[in-house]
Design an enzyme around this catalytic site. Structure first.
Site, mmCIF file in Angstrom:
data_model
loop_
_atom_site.group_PDB
_atom_site.id
_atom_site.type_symbol
_atom_site.label_atom_id
_atom_site.label_comp_id
_atom_site.label_asym_id
_atom_site.label_seq_id
_atom_site.Cartn_x
_atom_site.Cartn_y
_atom_site.Cartn_z
ATOM 1 N N GLN A 122 4.936 20.077 7.131
ATOM 2 C CA GLN A 122 3.898 20.290 6.119
ATOM 3 C C GLN A 122 2.549 20.044 6.798
ATOM 4 O O GLN A 122 1.922 18.999 6.623
ATOM 5 C CB GLN A 122 4.123 19.361 4.929
ATOM 6 C CG GLN A 122 5.485 19.472 4.274
ATOM 7 C CD GLN A 122 5.702 20.822 3.611
ATOM 8 O OE1 GLN A 122 4.852 21.332 2.883
ATOM 9 N NE2 GLN A 122 6.860 21.430 3.868
ATOM 10 N N GLY A 163 2.355 23.568 -5.797
ATOM 11 C CA GLY A 163 3.144 23.403 -4.586
ATOM 12 C C GLY A 163 2.481 24.007 -3.358
ATOM 13 O O GLY A 163 1.406 24.624 -3.419
ATOM 14 N N HIS A 164 3.157 23.849 -2.209
ATOM 15 C CA HIS A 164 2.571 24.294 -0.943
ATOM 16 C C HIS A 164 2.470 25.821 -0.859
ATOM 17 O O HIS A 164 3.291 26.548 -1.402
ATOM 18 C CB HIS A 164 3.351 23.746 0.251
ATOM 19 C CG HIS A 164 4.817 24.025 0.233
ATOM 20 N ND1 HIS A 164 5.732 23.182 0.804
ATOM 21 C CD2 HIS A 164 5.552 25.039 -0.284
ATOM 22 C CE1 HIS A 164 6.947 23.669 0.656
ATOM 23 N NE2 HIS A 164 6.851 24.801 -0.007
ATOM 24 N N ASN A 165 1.413 26.285 -0.210
ATOM 25 C CA ASN A 165 1.143 27.700 0.051
ATOM 26 C C ASN A 165 0.810 28.503 -1.200
ATOM 27 O O ASN A 165 0.782 29.740 -1.161
ATOM 28 C CB ASN A 165 2.314 28.385 0.773
ATOM 29 C CG ASN A 165 2.713 27.697 2.061
ATOM 30 O OD1 ASN A 165 1.881 27.078 2.729
ATOM 31 N ND2 ASN A 165 3.979 27.783 2.417
ATOM 32 N N SER A 183 4.488 28.835 -2.584
ATOM 33 C CA SER A 183 4.236 30.232 -2.220
ATOM 34 C C SER A 183 4.084 31.164 -3.413
ATOM 35 O O SER A 183 4.132 32.388 -3.255
ATOM 36 C CB SER A 183 5.323 30.762 -1.273
ATOM 37 O OG SER A 183 5.363 29.996 -0.083
#
Length: 226
Positions: A122, A163-165, A183
């Site tokens: 991460q 969340g991530h991205n 994503s």
């Protein structure tokens, strides 16, 4: 007025400007020697500002905030008490972060093998655009290998998880307790209702409205205007 509610809001902002979060730099604040604070920056009691941080003119940092190494804050930002910016987080101008917001924490990414889960890197970054407001106890993860981005004018309520991205477009409004998986791509002027759940890699096109407690499956596309 053509839009009475807007006129009222503007008049109220002029008549009753927000109270200052901090005044000057409190003597208990811990500021690294390599941090760069522009003119008019105010830092409250027991705030921590690490090495390499750059803070733009007129930004206010509340008590017990933590600004991690290399973070960037633009002009006129307002960080209420106990906000956390992880290392490298980037805020543009006039960003408002309410108490307990966490920007740049690790995303929830693991790889399973042999009965064990291994943490996936991460190491991406997170970028918040101009005039974004983020509610209390909302969390925005950094990208895994890319970038998490909240674009200009977006408004996130309390207790939202990004969340991530994830990419959130301009002027999108996200209501409390919405969860957005990694994503996901959310367009501009989108309105997810409270407690909506968005699966990974889904796409919500411009102008779409998501009802409260709706579930959007991973990879699904919600078309513009639906």
């Amino acid at each position: 007025a053509a839009n009475p509610k807007l006129a009222f809001a503007r008049a109220a902002a002029w008549l009753l400007p927000p109270a200052p979060i901090a005044i000057d730099v409190h003597p208990t604040a811990v500021i690294a020697p390599t941090a760069q604070l522009a003119g008019g920056v105010a830092v409250g009691p027991y705030a921590v500002i690490e090495d390499g941080v750059k803070i733009g003119e007129g930004t206010q940092i509340g008590a017990f905030c933590f600004i991690g190494r290399g973070a960037r804050l633009g002009e006129g930002c307002r960080l209420y008490p106990q906000v956390t910016l992880y290392a490298g987080a980037r805020l543009a101008n006039r960003v408002i972060l309410h108490s307990g917001a966490v920007i740049g924490s690790d995303g929830f990414g693991y790889v399973a093998e042999g009965g064990k889960r291994w943490k996936f890197p991460q190491v991406g970054d997170v970028e918040i655009g101009d005039d974004v407001e983020i509610g209390a106890n909302t969390t925005i993860d950094r990208g895994s290998l890319e970038r998490t981005e909240i674009r200009a004018g977006a408004k996130l309520d309390n207790l939202v998880h990004v969340g991530h991205n994830v990419h959130v477009g301009e002027n999108t409004v996200i209501v409390a307790q919405t969860g957005i998986s990694g994503s996901a791509v959310i367009g501009r002027d989108v309105a997810p209702g409270g407690q909506a759940g968005l699966g990974e890699h889904c796409e919500i096109e411009d102008g779409a409205v998501i009802g409260g407690q709706a579930g959007i499956l991973p990879g699904k596309i919600v078309r513009s205007g639906q």
